[in-house]
Write an enzyme that holds these catalytic residues in place. Structure first.
Site, PDB file in Angstrom:
ATOM      1  N   LYS A 106      -3.134  -6.506  -8.422  1.00  0.00           N
ATOM      2  CA  LYS A 106      -2.888  -7.596  -9.360  1.00  0.00           C
ATOM      3  C   LYS A 106      -4.196  -8.060 -10.002  1.00  0.00           C
ATOM      4  O   LYS A 106      -4.286  -8.199 -11.231  1.00  0.00           O
ATOM      5  CB  LYS A 106      -2.209  -8.765  -8.638  1.00  0.00           C
ATOM      6  CG  LYS A 106      -0.847  -8.395  -8.085  1.00  0.00           C
ATOM      7  CD  LYS A 106      -0.159  -9.565  -7.444  1.00  0.00           C
ATOM      8  CE  LYS A 106      -0.839 -10.036  -6.188  1.00  0.00           C
ATOM      9  NZ  LYS A 106      -0.799  -9.048  -5.107  1.00  0.00           N
ATOM     10  N   GLU A 119       6.511  11.274  23.297  1.00  0.00           N
ATOM     11  CA  GLU A 119       6.330  11.684  21.897  1.00  0.00           C
ATOM     12  C   GLU A 119       7.203  12.886  21.556  1.00  0.00           C
ATOM     13  O   GLU A 119       7.786  12.956  20.475  1.00  0.00           O
ATOM     14  CB  GLU A 119       4.860  12.002  21.608  1.00  0.00           C
ATOM     15  CG  GLU A 119       3.905  10.810  21.754  1.00  0.00           C
ATOM     16  CD  GLU A 119       4.318   9.600  20.927  1.00  0.00           C
ATOM     17  OE1 GLU A 119       5.002   9.782  19.899  1.00  0.00           O
ATOM     18  OE2 GLU A 119       4.006   8.459  21.324  1.00  0.00           O
TER      19      GLU A 119
HETATM   20  P1  ADP Z   1      -4.268  -7.676  -5.238  1.00  0.00           P
HETATM   21  O1  ADP Z   1      -4.973  -8.578  -6.171  1.00  0.00           O
HETATM   22  O2  ADP Z   1      -2.925  -7.263  -5.718  1.00  0.00           O
HETATM   23  O3  ADP Z   1      -4.206  -8.171  -3.844  1.00  0.00           O
HETATM   24  P2  ADP Z   1      -6.457  -5.997  -5.859  1.00  0.00           P
HETATM   25  O4  ADP Z   1      -6.306  -5.906  -7.321  1.00  0.00           O
HETATM   26  O5  ADP Z   1      -7.487  -6.937  -5.370  1.00  0.00           O
HETATM   27  O6  ADP Z   1      -5.082  -6.311  -5.160  1.00  0.00           O
HETATM   28  O7  ADP Z   1      -6.716  -4.543  -5.309  1.00  0.00           O
HETATM   29  C1  ADP Z   1      -7.695  -4.277  -4.346  1.00  0.00           C
HETATM   30  C2  ADP Z   1      -8.298  -2.926  -4.575  1.00  0.00           C
HETATM   31  O8  ADP Z   1      -7.359  -1.903  -4.313  1.00  0.00           O
HETATM   32  C3  ADP Z   1      -8.734  -2.695  -5.985  1.00  0.00           C
HETATM   33  O9  ADP Z   1     -10.031  -3.136  -6.195  1.00  0.00           O
HETATM   34  C4  ADP Z   1      -8.629  -1.191  -6.151  1.00  0.00           C
HETATM   35  O10 ADP Z   1      -9.778  -0.559  -5.668  1.00  0.00           O
HETATM   36  C5  ADP Z   1      -7.487  -0.843  -5.235  1.00  0.00           C
HETATM   37  N1  ADP Z   1      -6.236  -0.724  -5.982  1.00  0.00           N
HETATM   38  C6  ADP Z   1      -5.135  -1.473  -5.802  1.00  0.00           C
HETATM   39  N2  ADP Z   1      -4.144  -1.083  -6.610  1.00  0.00           N
HETATM   40  C7  ADP Z   1      -4.627  -0.061  -7.353  1.00  0.00           C
HETATM   41  C8  ADP Z   1      -4.086   0.759  -8.389  1.00  0.00           C
HETATM   42  N3  ADP Z   1      -2.821   0.592  -8.834  1.00  0.00           N
HETATM   43  N4  ADP Z   1      -4.883   1.700  -8.923  1.00  0.00           N
HETATM   44  C9  ADP Z   1      -6.133   1.876  -8.483  1.00  0.00           C
HETATM   45  N5  ADP Z   1      -6.701   1.134  -7.523  1.00  0.00           N
HETATM   46  C10 ADP Z   1      -5.975   0.174  -6.945  1.00  0.00           C
HETATM   47 ZN    ZN Z   2       7.479   5.859  20.961  1.00  0.00          ZN
END
Ligand code: ADP
Ligand code: ZN
Ligand code: MG
Length: 641
Positions: free
Chosen positions: A226, A442
């Site tokens: 986001k 397992e």
């Molecule tokens: P949120 O704000 O939804 O909690 P973030 O935007 O902070 O998540 O995402 C954290 C990190 O995860 C980003 O900096 C990126 O590196 C990775 N990430 C998350 N979603 C994506 C995506 N759709 N594409 C590429 N990287 C992503």
């Molecule tokens: Zn188990």
């Protein structure tokens, strides 16, 4: 102590020093004036001057018996001398020599006040004026509305006060992130593209009379990108990005949150077109009425936010983006048209999305081909973008630890396990018997899974303990992703989860605590079948429970009567027990395979899905009939349909 407090004290001290300096200078000045103008002479010299007709005017101070006189012809210089006591001849002498003389009875009190005014009054006035000016200037600096002298509290809002120099309202000129950096969120990107276009050229929209959304709400579980998406919008439109987190508003003291909102929008107004991003908006945007312990500060902040959102001139191109993973708690006023009227879901990535995300992050590290990210994507259902980014990073760390300068497929696969199950724990040494129990447990899972039609194939079985506490695990990786699950699928899953415990019972005639995680998962599935999916004949299509904050994996809340709750528990028990029985009967059927594979696993500690299937499907009369098992070729992910 706070920075402002300190600053304020410093300037107080400076101003006192200045005042003292002025006072001192005035004193000195007065002295110098007197010293320059008045020349003390002896009485005899005075008399001589009188005799020589040199004295012009003479003034006698009757209280101090001092005589001040001026010389004829020389203007400006005043002489002073002390009268000889009872000199009766002086008057006659002065008259004889044509001096102009008078006596003066000084007004003592008047003199005193004059002195007071000169020495203290003027400096005091100067001090007061200076203080007033400094105070005013400082208040201007602090922002217009700080309570006037409330500087003793030591409050710690770390943003340089309410004024301009806000450190925490991060204004980024260029985020450097574009939609290219976000993978697998095509729907969200599409919705945001319009906003980016608008910011890029607001005039085009206003010309036609279109009103662009003022705000959009990015809604989804943590780590789905986001924040990244919000930055990408700013990056696409090449506009500044102001970001603030909802929690920052709330931790501040009364009145600060609202002031900060005002300041945020003031800055945004100056820099428009731009993006204002409010992360964790649920912290300020909570429904105002429902909470019992209502928070005045939060409400004030929210109200201010609502006011600002209504107030700004939309044609300038300010778009407010909010992010939250608790949309259900938001105040309806926030989401009404004209405010955050667009809701953009940012969901967990699907298979293709996961692969794309892995690709983006893998491009940032050096890789040793061959690399198959598709395998990794298949092994990580339910992983968020942040998880996947973390997996790649863990893999790179592992490569460094191993002394390599490139990341291999192995590194990535291992790091998937680290993220899912925790680091391998070297220190846990299982006894041979414990190892045996875990191996049977397992293998029990694996055999139940493999004997089912349509279940995900087993890809790995391991009995290496993990830091998460798992003593082993069986990994099932599906070739494709399923979005619909049938009642049968769920019952199969429950049976697989029961397979571990069933194997222990069957072979050792005792149970261990090793199945606790299985029990938890099985119960959760069974409960959802009853209360949410309407999969029981007993209750039919009736919703009996409500999920609490969907995006945070919160539990569910029953929405039924107490009597029904008891029936639900019974129904859940019945479903799980059914799975348990199925697992038991399957394992009984393949008892010999269970022995063989468990022994093999105990020796090797980790075996692949292929090794497992090779033994399991070997045509020796103890395994499943080859026709019943689609994946008889034993290859991982062979077509099971
Ligand atoms: P949120 O704000 O939804 O909690 P973030 O935007 O902070 O998540 O995402 C954290 C990190 O995860 C980003 O900096 C990126 O590196 C990775 N990430 C998350 N979603 C994506 C995506 N759709 N594409 C590429 N990287 C992503
Ligand atoms: Zn188990
Ligand atoms: Mg975030």
């Amino acid at each position: 102590m706070d920075m402002n407090d300190k600053k304020r004290r410093q300037s107080m001290i400076i101003y006192i020093i200045i005042a003292i300096a002025i006072l001192f200078a005035l004193n000195q000045g007065a002295n110098v004036y007197q010293q320059q103008q008045i020349q003390t002479v002896s009485y005899s010299d005075f008399l001589t001057m009188v005799d020589n007709d040199k004295v012009d005017t003479v003034e006698l101070n009757t209280s101090s018996n001092t005589i001040k006189f001026t010389e004829k012809g020389s203007s400006g210089v005043v002489y002073e001398t002390t009268e000889w006591p009872n000199d009766d001849t002086l008057v006659q002498r002065l008259q004889d020599h044509g001096a102009n003389f008078s006596a003066k009875i000084p007004d003592q009190s008047n003199d005193f006040w004059q002195l007071m005014l000169l020495y203290y009054g003027i400096p005091l006035i100067v001090m007061i004026l200076l203080g007033w000016w400094l105070n005013r200037r400082m208040r201007k600096q602090m922002g217009d509305d700080g309570p006037s002298m409330d500087f003793s509290g030591g409050f710690g809002f770390g943003n340089g006060g309410l004024g301009k120099s806000n450190a925490k309202i991060v204004g980024e000129k260029e985020t450097g992130v574009t939609f290219k950096d976000v993978a697998g969120q095509d729907e969200a990107k599409e919705s945001l593209q319009e906003i980016a276009n608008f910011l890029d050229n607001p005039k085009r929209y206003s010309d036609i009379g279109a009103r662009c959304p003022r705000g959009a709400l990015l809604v989804g579980p943590p780590g789905t990108g986001k924040t990244l998406l919000a930055k990408a919008v700013a990056g696409e439109a090449k506009v500044p990005f102001f970001s603030i987190s909802g929690s920052e508003f709330v931790e501040m003291f009364v009145g600060r949150g609202a002031a900060k909102v005002r300041d945020l929008f003031k800055q945004a107004n100056e820099k428009a077109p731009c993006i204002v991003f409010i992360d964790e908006i649920d912290t300020i945007g909570k429904r105002r009425d429902t909470s019992i312990n209502s928070n005045d500060e939060r409400e004030q902040t929210l109200n201010q936010l609502l006011t600002e959102m209504d107030g700004f001139d939309n044609n300038k191109g300010i778009v407010v983006l909010g992010a939250t993973n608790r949309p259900d708690t938001l105040d309806p006023a926030l989401t009404r048209p004209g405010r955050f009227d667009r809701r953009i879901p940012v969901e967990l990535p699907d298979l293709a999305g996961r692969e794309a995300i892995l690709k983006i992050h893998a491009a940032k590290v050096k890789m040793q081909p061959p690399i198959d990210l598709g395998v990794i994507a298949r092994a990580t259902p339910g992983a968020s973008g942040a998880d996947l980014a973390n997996i790649i990073n863990e893999a790179a760390l592992r490569a460094v630890r191993m002394g390599r300068n490139r990341v291999t497929q192995d590194d990535i696969e291992e790091s998937v396990e680290v993220v899912i199950a925790g680091e391998k724990r070297k220190s846990t040494v299982l006894s041979e018997h414990e190892k045996q129990v875990v191996a049977y447990h397992e293998t029990g899972h694996a055999i139940v899974a493999a004997s089912q039609k349509g279940s995900a194939p087993v890809s790995k079985i391991t009995i290496v303990p993990r830091t998460s506490g798992a003593l082993g695990y069986t990994m099932q990786v599906d070739e494709n992703e399923h979005f619909l699950e049938t009642r049968e699928d769920m019952q199969n899953q429950i049976a697989v989860l029961c397979g571990g415990r069933a194997a222990e019972e069957l072979i050792f005639h005792q149970v261990t605590n090793g199945a606790s995680n299985d029990i938890e998962k099985a119960t959760k599935i069974a409960r959802a079948m009853v209360t949410q999916y309407g999969m029981t004949d007993k209750f039919g299509m009736v919703q009996l429970g409500q999920v609490r904050n969907r995006y945070l994996g919160g539990g569910e809340e029953l929405t039924c009567s107490e009597g029904t709750a008891r029936d639900i528990d019974e129904e859940v028990q019945r479903i799980v027990e059914q799975g348990h029985e199925e697992a038991l009967s399957t394992l009984k059927k393949y008892r010999f395979k269970l022995h063989e594979i468990s022994r093999y696993l105990q020796k090797k500690e980790t075996i692949t899905g292929e090794e497992f299937m090779k033994i399991f499907t070997r045509d020796d009369g103890f395994g499943p009939a080859p026709t019943a098992q689609g994946a008889a070729d034993g290859s991982q992910g062979g077509d099971q349909a």
